[in-house]
Design an enzyme around this catalytic site. Sequence first.
Site, PDB file in Angstrom:
ATOM      1  N   GLN A 132     -37.450 -10.909 -16.751  1.00 58.70           N
ATOM      2  CA  GLN A 132     -36.605 -12.029 -16.358  1.00 58.70           C
ATOM      3  C   GLN A 132     -37.331 -12.925 -15.346  1.00 58.70           C
ATOM      4  O   GLN A 132     -38.450 -13.327 -15.582  1.00 58.70           O
ATOM      5  CB  GLN A 132     -35.244 -11.518 -15.856  1.00 58.70           C
ATOM      6  N   CYS A 133     -36.730 -13.225 -14.209  1.00 56.33           N
ATOM      7  CA  CYS A 133     -37.321 -14.201 -13.284  1.00 56.33           C
ATOM      8  C   CYS A 133     -38.691 -13.776 -12.771  1.00 56.33           C
ATOM      9  O   CYS A 133     -39.495 -14.625 -12.379  1.00 56.33           O
ATOM     10  CB  CYS A 133     -36.393 -14.444 -12.100  1.00 56.33           C
ATOM     11  N   CYS A 134     -38.964 -12.488 -12.739  1.00 58.35           N
ATOM     12  CA  CYS A 134     -40.260 -11.989 -12.266  1.00 58.35           C
ATOM     13  C   CYS A 134     -41.350 -12.077 -13.323  1.00 58.35           C
ATOM     14  O   CYS A 134     -42.522 -11.789 -13.035  1.00 58.35           O
ATOM     15  CB  CYS A 134     -40.138 -10.525 -11.818  1.00 58.35           C
ATOM     16  N   ILE A 192     -40.601 -13.290  -5.536  1.00 56.52           N
ATOM     17  CA  ILE A 192     -39.496 -13.685  -6.406  1.00 56.52           C
ATOM     18  C   ILE A 192     -38.665 -12.457  -6.756  1.00 56.52           C
ATOM     19  O   ILE A 192     -39.192 -11.354  -6.870  1.00 56.52           O
ATOM     20  CB  ILE A 192     -40.042 -14.366  -7.685  1.00 56.52           C
TER      21      ILE A 192
END
Length: 378
Positions: free
Chosen positions: A86-88, A364
């Site tokens: 995901q965001c990482c 993040i």
Amino acid sequence: MSAAVYLVAARRTPVAPVKGAFKALSVSDLAVPVIQAVLSDVGFNPADIDQVMLGNALYGGGNPARLIALAAGLPEFVPALTLDTQCCSGLDALRLGAQAIASGQADVVLAGGVESTSRRAIRHHRPLSPDSEPLGYERPAFTPWPDRDPDMADSAARLAHEQGITLLQQNAWAMDSHAKALAAQSRLAGECVELAGLAVDAATRPLTQRLASRTPKIAHWQSGEINVAGTALQADAAAVCLLVSQSMLTRLPAGTRAMRWVADISGGGPADSPPWAIVPVVQRLFERNGLSADHFHRIELMEAYAVQAIVNAHQLGLPLNKVNQGGGALARGHPIGASGAILAVRAYHEMALAPKGSLALAAIAAAGGLASSVVLEA
């Protein structure tokens, strides 16, 4: 002892809000010109690449990194891997690339992330019986517990309630992010590959307290509230970095700036509170490497939500005059699979004039309570 790793080139597209300038572009359309620009920056031939690693969260299956590598003109013998945390994802792709070089498995790795939110797959669960309809969904489950799997905005609102962070404070952080990005537009344009007529991030704008306070509220949790101004926009973008081994440095053109990969980490926190994950993970990074917040010349901290950035910065004791000096995701947007790689690109370019030996931090968090962080040295 692991081999040294260096980041020697870093480029990205501008970030465009969903359904904006990049609404018709595929992940290949976004990433190919960035890969080509990175290779051109250091004069590397596509055949020099040992591995391609790209983060992506919304493509919907397959291996877009392979598709992109081939479309970019890399030889068919160059392997490619797509990663979804995901965001990482984008920063984790860089971490894996650095680990491949440090372990001696590669000398040159192209790594980063790409997200075409505008062209993401329309997702459905297959029906259980022939006479049932497919059930559409916007996101997958991020934990196995329905009662501990809040939407990201709801999780941010809970954090605002728990930490007593008001909308006025969130608006102020967002205003500062936009102001810094506006002031830095010339250097931001220098790291971007112009695409579809867009030369710099499209969402950046003058933001006042009056304008911010008029944006709609999108989540609340008891006393905690989240509004649009304090939320990074869904977006499209690509970001790619070139990582090389010590032996490859001699092949770089004179004047190429190399940043040493000092350390990296991934870890987790409470699965139902992603905004908290950065704190324990970065604290472990500090402890393992004898570092503190004061050691860093520049810090690129993800701003998925203003409240998240406020709390993370406070809990880690980050000097605010070092944080997101070119603006953050609130002023750009959040192309999920690319956002972590954009932080690395930003760190590389923000450190262009830093004294030798200065350190940069990128961090993040992601859905499911994950976080990743990297330390680079000028």
